[in-house]
Each structure stands twice: as C-alpha cells, then as structure tokens.
Design a protein around this motif. Structure first.
Motif, PDB file in Angstrom:
ATOM      1  N   PHE A 189       0.832  -1.204   0.000  1.00  0.00           N
ATOM      2  CA  PHE A 189       0.000   0.000   0.000  1.00  0.00           C
ATOM      3  C   PHE A 189       0.868   1.255   0.000  1.00  0.00           C
ATOM      4  N   ILE A 190       1.909   1.265   0.824  1.00  0.00           N
ATOM      5  CA  ILE A 190       2.774   2.446   0.904  1.00  0.00           C
ATOM      6  C   ILE A 190       3.407   2.738  -0.446  1.00  0.00           C
ATOM      7  N   LEU A 191       3.819   1.692  -1.168  1.00  0.00           N
ATOM      8  CA  LEU A 191       4.401   1.884  -2.500  1.00  0.00           C
ATOM      9  C   LEU A 191       3.369   2.484  -3.453  1.00  0.00           C
ATOM     10  N   ALA A 192       2.142   1.930  -3.455  1.00  0.00           N
ATOM     11  CA  ALA A 192       1.084   2.464  -4.319  1.00  0.00           C
ATOM     12  C   ALA A 192       0.758   3.903  -3.953  1.00  0.00           C
ATOM     13  N   TYR A 193       0.719   4.170  -2.667  1.00  0.00           N
ATOM     14  CA  TYR A 193       0.416   5.520  -2.175  1.00  0.00           C
ATOM     15  C   TYR A 193       1.469   6.528  -2.623  1.00  0.00           C
ATOM     16  N   LEU A 194       2.746   6.166  -2.489  1.00  0.00           N
ATOM     17  CA  LEU A 194       3.811   7.096  -2.873  1.00  0.00           C
ATOM     18  C   LEU A 194       3.798   7.352  -4.379  1.00  0.00           C
ATOM     19  N   LEU A 195       3.515   6.323  -5.173  1.00  0.00           N
ATOM     20  CA  LEU A 195       3.426   6.517  -6.624  1.00  0.00           C
ATOM     21  C   LEU A 195       2.313   7.503  -6.968  1.00  0.00           C
ATOM     22  N   ILE A 196       1.141   7.310  -6.381  1.00  0.00           N
ATOM     23  CA  ILE A 196       0.018   8.204  -6.664  1.00  0.00           C
ATOM     24  C   ILE A 196       0.295   9.602  -6.128  1.00  0.00           C
ATOM     25  N   LEU A 197       0.956   9.670  -4.973  1.00  0.00           N
ATOM     26  CA  LEU A 197       1.246  10.969  -4.367  1.00  0.00           C
ATOM     27  C   LEU A 197       2.067  11.845  -5.310  1.00  0.00           C
ATOM     28  N   PHE A 198       3.118  11.267  -5.907  1.00  0.00           N
ATOM     29  CA  PHE A 198       4.017  12.096  -6.705  1.00  0.00           C
ATOM     30  C   PHE A 198       3.610  12.179  -8.180  1.00  0.00           C
ATOM     31  N   VAL A 199       2.829  11.210  -8.661  1.00  0.00           N
ATOM     32  CA  VAL A 199       2.382  11.269 -10.059  1.00  0.00           C
ATOM     33  C   VAL A 199       1.112  12.103 -10.195  1.00  0.00           C
ATOM     34  N   ILE A 200       0.208  12.004  -9.221  1.00  0.00           N
ATOM     35  CA  ILE A 200      -1.084  12.686  -9.311  1.00  0.00           C
ATOM     36  C   ILE A 200      -1.178  13.873  -8.364  1.00  0.00           C
ATOM     37  N   ALA A 201      -0.908  13.637  -7.066  1.00  0.00           N
ATOM     38  CA  ALA A 201      -1.192  14.670  -6.071  1.00  0.00           C
ATOM     39  C   ALA A 201      -0.290  15.894  -6.201  1.00  0.00           C
ATOM     40  N   ALA A 202       1.012  15.681  -6.383  1.00  0.00           N
ATOM     41  CA  ALA A 202       1.926  16.836  -6.444  1.00  0.00           C
ATOM     42  C   ALA A 202       1.635  17.744  -7.646  1.00  0.00           C
ATOM     43  N   PRO A 203       1.542  17.213  -8.885  1.00  0.00           N
ATOM     44  CA  PRO A 203       1.171  18.094 -10.007  1.00  0.00           C
ATOM     45  C   PRO A 203      -0.215  18.705  -9.830  1.00  0.00           C
ATOM     46  N   GLY A 204      -1.149  17.919  -9.270  1.00  0.00           N
ATOM     47  CA  GLY A 204      -2.500  18.436  -9.055  1.00  0.00           C
ATOM     48  C   GLY A 204      -2.547  19.556  -8.043  1.00  0.00           C
ATOM     49  N   LEU A 205      -1.758  19.431  -6.973  1.00  0.00           N
ATOM     50  CA  LEU A 205      -1.710  20.489  -5.961  1.00  0.00           C
ATOM     51  C   LEU A 205      -1.152  21.782  -6.535  1.00  0.00           C
ATOM     52  N   ILE A 206      -0.110  21.654  -7.360  1.00  0.00           N
ATOM     53  CA  ILE A 206       0.448  22.845  -8.010  1.00  0.00           C
ATOM     54  C   ILE A 206      -0.633  23.527  -8.838  1.00  0.00           C
ATOM     55  N   ALA A 207      -1.416  22.732  -9.578  1.00  0.00           N
ATOM     56  CA  ALA A 207      -2.473  23.290 -10.419  1.00  0.00           C
ATOM     57  C   ALA A 207      -3.551  23.956  -9.578  1.00  0.00           C
ATOM     58  N   GLU A 208      -3.948  23.315  -8.480  1.00  0.00           N
ATOM     59  CA  GLU A 208      -5.036  23.869  -7.666  1.00  0.00           C
ATOM     60  C   GLU A 208      -4.607  25.154  -6.959  1.00  0.00           C
ATOM     61  N   VAL A 209      -3.392  25.175  -6.394  1.00  0.00           N
ATOM     62  CA  VAL A 209      -2.901  26.396  -5.753  1.00  0.00           C
ATOM     63  C   VAL A 209      -2.787  27.517  -6.781  1.00  0.00           C
ATOM     64  N   ALA A 210      -2.265  27.186  -7.964  1.00  0.00           N
ATOM     65  CA  ALA A 210      -2.093  28.195  -9.014  1.00  0.00           C
ATOM     66  C   ALA A 210      -3.427  28.762  -9.471  1.00  0.00           C
ATOM     67  N   LEU A 211      -4.463  27.917  -9.527  1.00  0.00           N
ATOM     68  CA  LEU A 211      -5.787  28.408  -9.907  1.00  0.00           C
ATOM     69  C   LEU A 211      -6.304  29.402  -8.866  1.00  0.00           C
ATOM     70  N   GLY A 212      -6.068  29.117  -7.590  1.00  0.00           N
ATOM     71  CA  GLY A 212      -6.462  30.053  -6.543  1.00  0.00           C
ATOM     72  C   GLY A 212      -5.751  31.382  -6.656  1.00  0.00           C
ATOM     73  N   ARG A 213      -4.444  31.334  -6.907  1.00  0.00           N
ATOM     74  CA  ARG A 213      -3.692  32.581  -7.067  1.00  0.00           C
ATOM     75  C   ARG A 213      -4.164  33.343  -8.308  1.00  0.00           C
ATOM     76  N   TYR A 214      -4.437  32.614  -9.385  1.00  0.00           N
ATOM     77  CA  TYR A 214      -4.818  33.223 -10.657  1.00  0.00           C
ATOM     78  C   TYR A 214      -6.147  33.975 -10.550  1.00  0.00           C
ATOM     79  N   THR A 215      -7.119  33.354  -9.886  1.00  0.00           N
ATOM     80  CA  THR A 215      -8.447  33.967  -9.811  1.00  0.00           C
ATOM     81  C   THR A 215      -8.636  34.848  -8.588  1.00  0.00           C
ATOM     82  N   GLU A 216      -7.862  34.572  -7.513  1.00  0.00           N
ATOM     83  CA  GLU A 216      -8.002  35.284  -6.236  1.00  0.00           C
ATOM     84  C   GLU A 216      -9.439  35.212  -5.717  1.00  0.00           C
ATOM     85  N   LYS A 217     -10.025  34.039  -5.862  1.00  0.00           N
ATOM     86  CA  LYS A 217     -11.400  33.816  -5.418  1.00  0.00           C
ATOM     87  C   LYS A 217     -11.518  32.454  -4.754  1.00  0.00           C
ATOM     88  N   GLY A 218     -12.662  32.263  -4.050  1.00  0.00           N
ATOM     89  CA  GLY A 218     -12.983  30.961  -3.493  1.00  0.00           C
ATOM     90  C   GLY A 218     -13.400  29.994  -4.579  1.00  0.00           C
TER      91      GLY A 218
END
Length: 486
Positions: free
Chosen positions: A48-77
C-alpha cells in the motif's frame, strides 16, 4: 471605502513560512496519524505504501500545483474561481460539487478532531502512564458515551469558528506555525522508542515488506488514491483557497507541490514507523481499522522515560495538527459562501460551522457511521471533486496558460511544459482507471453503491443549484479566464 469593498478585500499570508505551514498544517493531521496507518494495515502494509507514494508524486503533487495556481490566478474561493474559468451558468456547479464534498468530509472530520481533543485533555491527567490504563476499554468507554462525543465535536467546531473569526493572518497562520513542528517532534520521539520494543522488527517488516499480490488488488489502489487525496487535500478546495490568499512573490511549485508532498508523505511514513512496531510488539492486529492509532500509540508512553511529557507533547501536537486541518478545511466553505452571498464574514463563519456541526452529529454518535462516511467520501467524493478541479484546469482554462501566468510567477522551481500533459491527460486518466477498476471489482458492495450515488447526485445537485441561482444563464466567456488550451 464602501462596505462592498471592505467585504471583498482579501487577506494575505504574512510570510512564506506561514503559507508553507498552512499547506502542511492543512494536510498533516488526522489523515496521516489516524487514517494512513489503519488503511495501510488493511491493504498490505508495504504494498500500500508503495502504491500511495506513486500516486502521491504522479497525481497529487502536479495536481496540488495546479489547484494552488488556480487560486492565485483567480483570487477567489471555489465557486468564484470556477465562474472565472467557465463563465456563468450550470457548469459553475462543478465548483458546488467541490464545496459539497468539502462540507461532507468536514462533517465527520470534526468528530475525529474531538477524539484527539479528548486524548489531549487526558494526557494532562497522566492517564496514559498510569498502571491502570488499558487502551481499548478507554477508547470504547469514550465512544459509548454520546454526550461526551457530541461535547467534543461541539467544542471543536466552536474553536474552529473562534479562530476563523480572526481571519487568515491573525487566526489561521498563528496556529499553524506552532502546531506542525510540535507534532513532528513528538512523533519522532515516539518512533525512536517504538522501534526498540521487543518484536518491533516484525512491524518494520510489515511496513516495508512488499507483498506484491496486493498491487494487483483494486482495493489497494482505490485506498491509495483516496489516502493521497485525503492527506494532501487535493480536491477539497483547500489548495485553491490557500492559493487565493498568496502574495505575488510566493512560490507555488515549491510550497504548493514539492514541499507539501514531501512533508506530507514524510509524516505519514513516520507515523507508520511509530505505529506498526507497537502493533506487533503488543500482539495487535494491523487491520484493526479506524481505532488503530488510538489503541496503539498510548501503549508506548509507559515504556518511555518521562513518558507523561511525551504523551502531552504528542497528543497536544496531534490535536493541534488535526485542528489546523479543520480550520483550513472549513475556511474553504467560509471563503466561498462569504463571496457568493451578502453575509458578513462573521455571519458566514457561524452559518458554515453550525451546518457542519449539525451534519457531524451522526458521526459523533457512531464510529461505524464515521467509518462508512470516510470510505464513501474519501474514496469516491474526493476523486470526484479532484476531477472537477483538474478537468476545468486541463480542458477549459488550459494548463499552459495557468503555467505561464501563475505557476511560474516568481517561482524558485521552474515547471516545464511536461506539466501540461500530466495535468490534462495523465492525472484524470489514472484516476478514472482506478475508480472504474474498483467499481467493477466491488460491484454490489453497499459502500460502492453509496459511492455511485455520490458520483451521480453531487454533480446534478451542483448544476441545479447554479442554474437556479444564476437564472438559467448558459456558460460563456468571462474575461479573465477566457482563452484556451495549451
């Protein structure tokens, strides 16, 4: 200045450290210490830890960058950000989906924070180092007392409301910069003691030994996906809301993606280091379930020199980390509702916290309800919300536009064009495959059926709400986010 201008003026983080601790504080908490170990225990430990780490860095990290950037871009909720991208109309309902999932998750998260508050209070009474202490009867007695569980849930939501009334810099930031370092320090001390217990080597073997057959099970991958999204906050609207309060010189790739993913995974693995050696040293089952962390960790304090001090440090740190997550999770709804209505921030805080308190009563009354809600919303609701956010960025706003205008703005870590394809194609494709694989594998399971209900009803509800509120307008260009794809 007019009252409208006062209402829409946005706060900002007071420092880059405050922003980083808000991201880590939102992610590190119950998800790492309560959820990660028991989900790992139910799904093969190291596999499970191996699967979790793969998903964390393949999906979550790029996705988090996108979500934070969208917040900064729009400056809205959440809803305002979606409206900026898709224009007015029913498609803004995708933002409502994120908000609905956020509130649903918080409704059972608050009672869990209440568990940590109860344990923190008992640490000051030296309960966990007394000769008469027995972990399972102690937890069972607490959960069997509805007046006590509801009281803890009520206190938590009252404290969340109190902090949120102070706003971003004076409320949220002041809490998170203390809570996260305290938790990590105490957890590290427990880990040092845990790995020296007799039989701890079996726990380490379970944690890091990969039973490869588990990687062929759909349940392992859906659990790993749910855990990665739950513990990083991707899809909750947290990263979007935190990003909307960024200053122009804050670093999105570092703070929103790399720092958060590494910090979050490190604490989760540290928690596994602490818990599984204790599980095997005391002859407990690693697949005990949602109560695992609250049964195993208290057993080690009596074995430690000055254990009462470490018990206080750990449970106070655990509560504060869980509490900071609750604050930032709730801020998502507060920011959005405040922007979308004529309510003042004070009125919004009280309304949102009151609603979450009410919806959280079933989970406060029953650990079984809490466990069921966690599975349904953690493994189905969160992926749905994440797909809404990633889909809007990848297929409507355009990742290249966001990368140039927000992601790489004053960034110390440059994000190249490879990120565009990851956000647009890789992340949604992997998520949809895992969800479909699990749905096929667990056809007819009540929790799967409940998940399907969420997948269908939440988008329909969001669409209907926005069509009603906006008078049936069709989506169209909205100025700021008009323009296309990469």
């Amino acid at each position: 200045m007019s009252s409208d201008a006062l209402k829409t003026a946005r706060g900002q983080w007071g420092s880059r450290f405050g922003f980083l601790m808000a991201m880590i504080g939102a992610m590190v908490g119950v998800g790492n210490i309560w959820r990660f170990p028991y989900v790992a225990g139910e799904n093969g430990g190291g596999a499970f830890i191996l699967a979790y780490l793969l998903i964390l860095f393949v999906i979550a990290a790029p996705g988090l960058i996108a979500e934070v950037a969208l917040g900064r871009y729009t400056e809205k909720g959440v809803i305002g950000a979606f409206r900026d991208v898709v224009g007015p109309g029913g498609l803004v309902g995708l933002g409502v989906v994120v908000l609905l999932v956020n509130v649903a998750l918080m409704s059972y998260y608050s009672p869990l924070v209440g568990w940590t508050l109860y344990y923190a209070a008992h640490s000051f009474l030296f309960t966990f180092t007394s000769a008469a202490f027995r972990p399972e009867p102690f937890l069972d007695g607490f959960l069997a007392n509805p007046a006590l569980t509801i009281a803890m849930h009520t206190i938590v939501m009252a404290l969340v409301a109190g902090v949120l009334l102070f706003g971003i810099r004076e409320g949220v930031e002041r809490v998170v910069v203390v809570a996260v370092p305290a938790l990590v320090l105490s957890l590290a001390a427990i880990t040092v003691r845990a790995v020296t217990l007799p039989g701890a080597d079996e726990g380490l073997a379970f944690t890091f030994g990969v039973r490869w057959e588990f990687l062929t099970f759909s349940s392992t991958w859906i659990a790993a996906l749910g855990q990665a999204l739950f513990s990083t906050g991707l899809g909750w609207g947290i990263a979007l809301t935190v990003g909307s309060y960024l200053r122009k010189y804050d670093d999105v790739p570092l703070g929103g993606g790399i720092f958060t993913a590494i910090g979050e995974s490190s604490v989760a693995v540290l928690a596994a280091f602490a818990i599984f050696p204790i599980v095997f040293a005391y002859g407990l089952a690693p697949d005990t379930g949602a109560t695992l962390a609250f049964v195993t960790l208290p057993q080690v304090f009596s074995e430690m020199a000055a254990g009462w001090i470490w018990a206080i440090l750990f449970f106070v740190g655990f509560f504060l980390a869980a509490f900071t997550s609750a604050i930032v999770i709730t801020e998502v709804a507060v920011t959005t509702v405040s922007e979308e209505t004529r309510l003042s921030r004070r009125q919004t805080v009280l309304a949102v916290c009151g609603l979450i308190w009410l919806l959280g009563l079933p989970s406060a009354l029953s650990a079984d309800v809490l466990d069921f809600a966690d599975f349904v919303f953690g493994n189905w609701g969160l992926p749905l919300a994440t797909l809404c956010i990633i889909g809007v960025i990848g297929w409507k706003l355009g990742p290249e536009r966001l990368r140039v205008l927000s992601v790489n703005q004053n960034a110390g870590v440059y994000v190249g064009r490879w990120w565009n394809g990851v956000v647009k194609y890789v992340v949604p494709a992997i998520m949809l495959f895992i969800m479909a694989y699990f749905a096929y594998d667990s056809f007819g399971d009540p929790r799967m059926i409940a998940g399907m209900v969420v997948l269908v009803s939440f988008p329909l509800a969001g669409y209907a709400v926005m069509r009603y509120l906006e008078g049936g307008e069709e989506p169209g260009p909205s100025g700021k986010a008009a323009g296309g794809d990469d």
